[in-house]
Design an enzyme around this catalytic site. Structure first.
Site, PDB file in Angstrom:
ATOM      1  N   SER A 223       0.844  -1.191   0.000  1.00  0.00           N
ATOM      2  CA  SER A 223       0.000   0.000   0.000  1.00  0.00           C
ATOM      3  C   SER A 223       0.886   1.251   0.000  1.00  0.00           C
ATOM      4  O   SER A 223       1.702   1.419  -0.906  1.00  0.00           O
ATOM      5  CB  SER A 223      -0.963  -0.043   1.180  1.00  0.00           C
ATOM      6  OG  SER A 223      -1.989   0.919   1.037  1.00  0.00           O
TER       7      SER A 223
ATOM      8  N   HIS B   6      -7.989  -5.246  -0.455  1.00  0.00           N
ATOM      9  CA  HIS B   6      -6.783  -4.604   0.039  1.00  0.00           C
ATOM     10  C   HIS B   6      -6.315  -5.281   1.327  1.00  0.00           C
ATOM     11  O   HIS B   6      -7.124  -5.606   2.206  1.00  0.00           O
ATOM     12  CB  HIS B   6      -7.093  -3.129   0.305  1.00  0.00           C
ATOM     13  CG  HIS B   6      -5.892  -2.260   0.430  1.00  0.00           C
ATOM     14  ND1 HIS B   6      -4.904  -2.196  -0.530  1.00  0.00           N
ATOM     15  CD2 HIS B   6      -5.506  -1.377   1.402  1.00  0.00           C
ATOM     16  CE1 HIS B   6      -3.993  -1.327  -0.163  1.00  0.00           C
ATOM     17  NE2 HIS B   6      -4.319  -0.825   1.008  1.00  0.00           N
TER      18      HIS B   6
ATOM     19  N   GLU C 261      -8.959  -4.092  -4.757  1.00  0.00           N
ATOM     20  CA  GLU C 261      -8.332  -3.407  -3.629  1.00  0.00           C
ATOM     21  C   GLU C 261      -9.344  -2.623  -2.792  1.00  0.00           C
ATOM     22  O   GLU C 261      -9.417  -2.785  -1.574  1.00  0.00           O
ATOM     23  CB  GLU C 261      -7.267  -2.439  -4.153  1.00  0.00           C
ATOM     24  CG  GLU C 261      -6.114  -3.081  -4.905  1.00  0.00           C
ATOM     25  CD  GLU C 261      -5.018  -3.563  -3.990  1.00  0.00           C
ATOM     26  OE1 GLU C 261      -5.152  -3.421  -2.761  1.00  0.00           O
ATOM     27  OE2 GLU C 261      -4.008  -4.087  -4.504  1.00  0.00           O
TER      28      GLU C 261
END
Length: 488
Positions: free
Chosen positions: A188, A409, A315
């Site tokens: 991320s 995610h 995500e």
């Protein structure tokens, strides 16, 4: 009873502890070792400065203070906040104190405003088992780390990454690591940090390979960063300079950050993210970061370093799902109008994502958000590195969470770390996640760190090719990211 290990660093000795001694998972942990002085008082908003030396062994048996001040209850990854002033520190996990093993330096995510290097998900024990020394690092977050301040150095969080990597170069040999075989990895915002460092000439001597998982680049324009800084000063009633901001407490600045960046919530916040990008993060200051990252990579910076990068399929679909009631009533083509105003681009994108479109508005808008923020970066970066001396490898993570309903995610992180048994993984991956998939992904990461390639054909062999983890089709696909090409 096993004697506590003591290692001499350039600043002084540190005492850690052995874990699982006598088993294949045996390793030593050294936690909370400072790589810079506490960024408080006159050092607040300053560049990191090496710590004062010490002579007696420093207790490194518990995690050090974190820039994260409030532990998130609903975070996808457990991220402990540890109180204290000495927030710039590293955690080292090693299988042996002698030898010259490859090294993974891990940079945590959290949108550049949250996250913690003390997460149990980032424990390096399983990498240690496979012969890799692992280091997790902290860095200043949000405005403290990345906000524009007149009279203060820009990109203080980036400078923290560099200082931590310099600490690794100087000290990791004493922990059994090889400073000539350092891989920097992250997920991320941490994955974005990896790409940022890869595109920085000043960082090239500090690492040798790179792994960017679900990387989110900031590349905040200088003018936008300046405006947000001025807005915080206005909201806080202080002058927009280093003295003014030092008069505001950490807590007060954390309160003002959202109001200065994305004051809207829900769909409005998503629209701001898509139009303006991440509000906090590395800024293109014209000095430390001279130009946007993909441009720097296209110009050849980092071309000698092998790169592994990829993303999960959905995500941020969970963000769209929160507004599901509204989205389900509107056709996908209408929903995407605010984002894709060009008819030809919109048509090409919808056509390429026909299968996703059939799943409804939530799936389609969620996929678009995921593509815009994360997935489009994979072909952009891979193509920018065309002709690089070192190869680029891409992957997709397609395994669907049984609890969230998406390949979402953060879901992939415990698979990379072979940590499916760790705290709160079941919340995200269900009670019985596939260990075989973790074996494959962790082995790929170890191969990348150790040998410089993860084990499938590189992007240059067939642009678009990627390893698909957890999908229902072939393990390797030559059109893995074709669905995002309309956005490139």
């Amino acid at each position: 009873m096993t004697e506590s290990p003591i290692v001499a660093t350039a600043s002084g000795p540190v005492r850690g502890f052995w874990r699982d001694h006598g088993t294949p998972d045996a390793s030593a942990a050294f936690l909370g070792i400072p790589f810079a002085k506490p960024p408080v008082g006159k050092l607040r908003f300053a560049a990191p400065i090496a710590p004062d030396p010490w002579t007696e062994p420093l207790d490194a048996t518990s995690y050090g203070a974190t820039p994260l001040r409030i532990t998130g209850v609903d975070n996808l990854i457990p991220e402990p906040a540890v109180p204290g002033k000495s927030t710039l520190n590293v955690n080292v996990f090693t299988p042996a104190l002698d030898g010259a093993l490859p090294v993974l330096v891990w940079i945590h995510g959290g949108g550049y405003t949250e996250g913690s290097p003390a997460s149990p998900w980032y424990d390096g024990a399983r990498f240690n088992r496979d012969g890799v020394v692992t280091v997790s690092i902290s860095y200043r977050l949000g405005f403290d780390g990345f906000g524009y301040i007149e009279g203060a150095p820009a990109n203080r969080g980036v400078r923290d990454w560099i200082a931590a990597l310099e600490w690794v170069q100087q000290n990791i040999a004493a922990f059994g690591g090889d400073p000539a075989r350092v891989t920097v990895g992250g997920q991320s915002a941490g994955g974005g940090a990896v790409l940022t460092l890869l595109g920085m000439p000043q960082a090239q001597h500090l690492f040798h390979r790179a792994m960017s998982f679900s990387g989110a680049l900031a590349d905040v324009p200088l003018d936008a960063a300046r405006r947000r800084g001025e807005r915080i000063a206005e909201l806080g009633g202080v002058t927009a300079d280093v003295d003014g901001f030092r008069s505001l407490t950490e807590r007060r600045i954390r309160q003002l950050q959202p109001k200065a960046a994305t004051p809207r919530k829900g769909v409005g916040m998503v629209l701001d993210l898509l139009s303006d990008g991440l509000p906090w993060g590395p800024m293109v200051d014209g000095e430390l970061i001279a130009r946007p990252t993909v441009d720097a990579l296209a110009d050849g910076t980092g071309a000698d370093k092998p790169l592994l990068l990829g993303a999960t399929d959905d995500e941020f679909t969970m963000v769209a799902e929160r507004e599901g009631g509204k989205l389900r009533r509107v056709p996908s083509a209408i929903l995407l109008l605010p984002f894709l105003r060009g008819r030809s681009t919109r048509h090409a994108y919808l056509t390429a994502n026909a299968a996703q479109r059939k799943k409804g508005g939530v799936a389609m808008v969620g996929r678009f958000i995921s593509d815009h923020v994360f997935r489009v970066l994979i072909p952009r970066v891979a193509e920018a590195r065309n002709g690089a001396d070192a190869e680029t490898w891409a992957y997709r993570f397609s395994w669907v969470s049984p609890t969230k309903g998406w390949a979402c995610h953060c879901l992939d992180v415990p698979f990379w770390f072979d940590g499916l048994d760790r705290e709160k993984v079941a919340n995200l991956a269900g009670p019985h996640p596939p260990q075989g998939l973790a074996d494959e992904m962790h082995a790929a990461a170890v191969a990348m760190i150790t040998d410089g390639e993860p084990g499938w054909p590189a992007w240059s062999t067939a642009p678009g090719i990627a390893r698909v983890f957890g999908g229902t089709g072939p393990d390797v696909s030559e059109d893995a990211y074709d669905s995002v090409l309309a956005l490139v």
